[in-house]
Design a protein around this motif. Sequence first.
Motif, PDB file in Angstrom:
ATOM      1  N   ARG A  45      23.180  39.672  37.309  1.00 56.62           N
ATOM      2  CA  ARG A  45      23.047  38.573  36.650  1.00 56.62           C
ATOM      3  C   ARG A  45      22.958  38.776  34.991  1.00 56.62           C
ATOM      4  N   TRP A  46      23.523  37.492  34.157  1.00 59.99           N
ATOM      5  CA  TRP A  46      23.750  38.068  32.862  1.00 59.99           C
ATOM      6  C   TRP A  46      22.279  37.056  32.317  1.00 59.99           C
ATOM      7  N   ASN A  47      21.346  37.205  31.147  1.00 54.17           N
ATOM      8  CA  ASN A  47      20.463  36.200  30.471  1.00 54.17           C
ATOM      9  C   ASN A  47      20.742  35.378  30.074  1.00 54.17           C
ATOM     10  N   TRP A  75      33.594  36.979  28.690  1.00 52.10           N
ATOM     11  CA  TRP A  75      34.724  38.524  29.876  1.00 52.10           C
ATOM     12  C   TRP A  75      35.378  37.346  31.315  1.00 52.10           C
ATOM     13  N   GLY A  76      36.751  38.317  31.662  1.00 52.04           N
ATOM     14  CA  GLY A  76      37.272  37.745  33.135  1.00 52.04           C
ATOM     15  C   GLY A  76      36.457  37.270  33.984  1.00 52.04           C
ATOM     16  N   VAL A  77      35.651  37.446  34.788  1.00 54.24           N
ATOM     17  CA  VAL A  77      35.281  38.045  35.794  1.00 54.24           C
ATOM     18  C   VAL A  77      33.516  37.432  36.101  1.00 54.24           C
ATOM     19  N   ASP A  78      33.683  37.368  34.905  1.00 52.42           N
ATOM     20  CA  ASP A  78      31.863  37.138  35.069  1.00 52.42           C
ATOM     21  C   ASP A  78      31.753  35.397  35.391  1.00 52.42           C
ATOM     22  N   TYR A  79      30.589  34.303  36.295  1.00 51.00           N
ATOM     23  CA  TYR A  79      30.728  33.704  36.606  1.00 51.00           C
ATOM     24  C   TYR A  79      29.568  32.364  36.403  1.00 51.00           C
ATOM     25  N   GLY A  80      29.413  31.282  36.577  1.00 49.53           N
ATOM     26  CA  GLY A  80      28.583  30.541  36.345  1.00 49.53           C
ATOM     27  C   GLY A  80      28.566  28.575  36.786  1.00 49.53           C
ATOM     28  N   VAL A  91      23.970  32.907  36.404  1.00 49.60           N
ATOM     29  CA  VAL A  91      25.682  33.843  36.415  1.00 49.60           C
ATOM     30  C   VAL A  91      26.090  35.204  36.541  1.00 49.60           C
ATOM     31  N   ARG A  92      26.601  35.151  37.482  1.00 48.14           N
ATOM     32  CA  ARG A  92      26.793  36.390  38.079  1.00 48.14           C
ATOM     33  C   ARG A  92      27.837  37.546  36.842  1.00 48.14           C
ATOM     34  N   CYS A  93      27.342  38.613  37.014  1.00 42.56           N
ATOM     35  CA  CYS A  93      27.872  39.733  35.858  1.00 42.56           C
ATOM     36  C   CYS A  93      28.713  40.257  36.568  1.00 42.56           C
ATOM     37  N   TYR A  94      29.767  40.398  36.166  1.00 50.24           N
ATOM     38  CA  TYR A  94      30.907  41.654  36.505  1.00 50.24           C
ATOM     39  C   TYR A  94      30.786  42.651  37.848  1.00 50.24           C
ATOM     40  N   ARG A  95      28.939  43.223  37.298  1.00 50.18           N
ATOM     41  CA  ARG A  95      28.834  44.074  38.391  1.00 50.18           C
ATOM     42  C   ARG A  95      27.582  43.906  39.528  1.00 50.18           C
ATOM     43  N   ASP A  96      27.856  42.344  39.599  1.00 48.71           N
ATOM     44  CA  ASP A  96      27.250  41.720  40.687  1.00 48.71           C
ATOM     45  C   ASP A  96      28.876  42.921  42.140  1.00 48.71           C
ATOM     46  N   PRO A  97      27.800  42.972  43.232  1.00 52.00           N
ATOM     47  CA  PRO A  97      28.745  43.995  44.007  1.00 52.00           C
ATOM     48  C   PRO A  97      29.401  42.225  45.173  1.00 52.00           C
TER      49      PRO A  97
END
Length: 124
Positions: A45-47, A75-80, A91-97
């Motif tokens: 997630r993002w801080n 970013w294009g694929v992160d979301y909250g 808020v989820r990070c693009y690196r989230d599985p």
Amino acid sequence: MRVAAADLGATSGRVVLADWADGTPVLTEVTRFRHAPVEDAAGWRWNIDALRHGVVDGVTQAAAQGALSVGIDAWGVDYGVWRDGDWVGPVRCYRDPRNLDGMAIVESRMLWTQLYALTGIQRL
């Protein structure tokens, strides 16, 4: 006309001022700040509080220098999910599985070439 732009990258953010000279934008960096995704039991997630602070600080500085409006690029694929004035979960990070898991579900139902033809969006 002077405007500000906030650009959020994977490990840093920045706010720049944009002025125009002979129809060409001239960018001046106002501030740059470091940040990084956080891994916890639920994934990556993002801080968001640190990101918000960096953007607000930079935009405040830009406004003091005459910026009239602000644009934010992320970013294009992160979301909250934001509901009723607050975040619903992190808020989820693009690196989230879960992003990879989600892509596997989509690709099991449709060829990537078909999805691209319909949306025009690259595989992110």
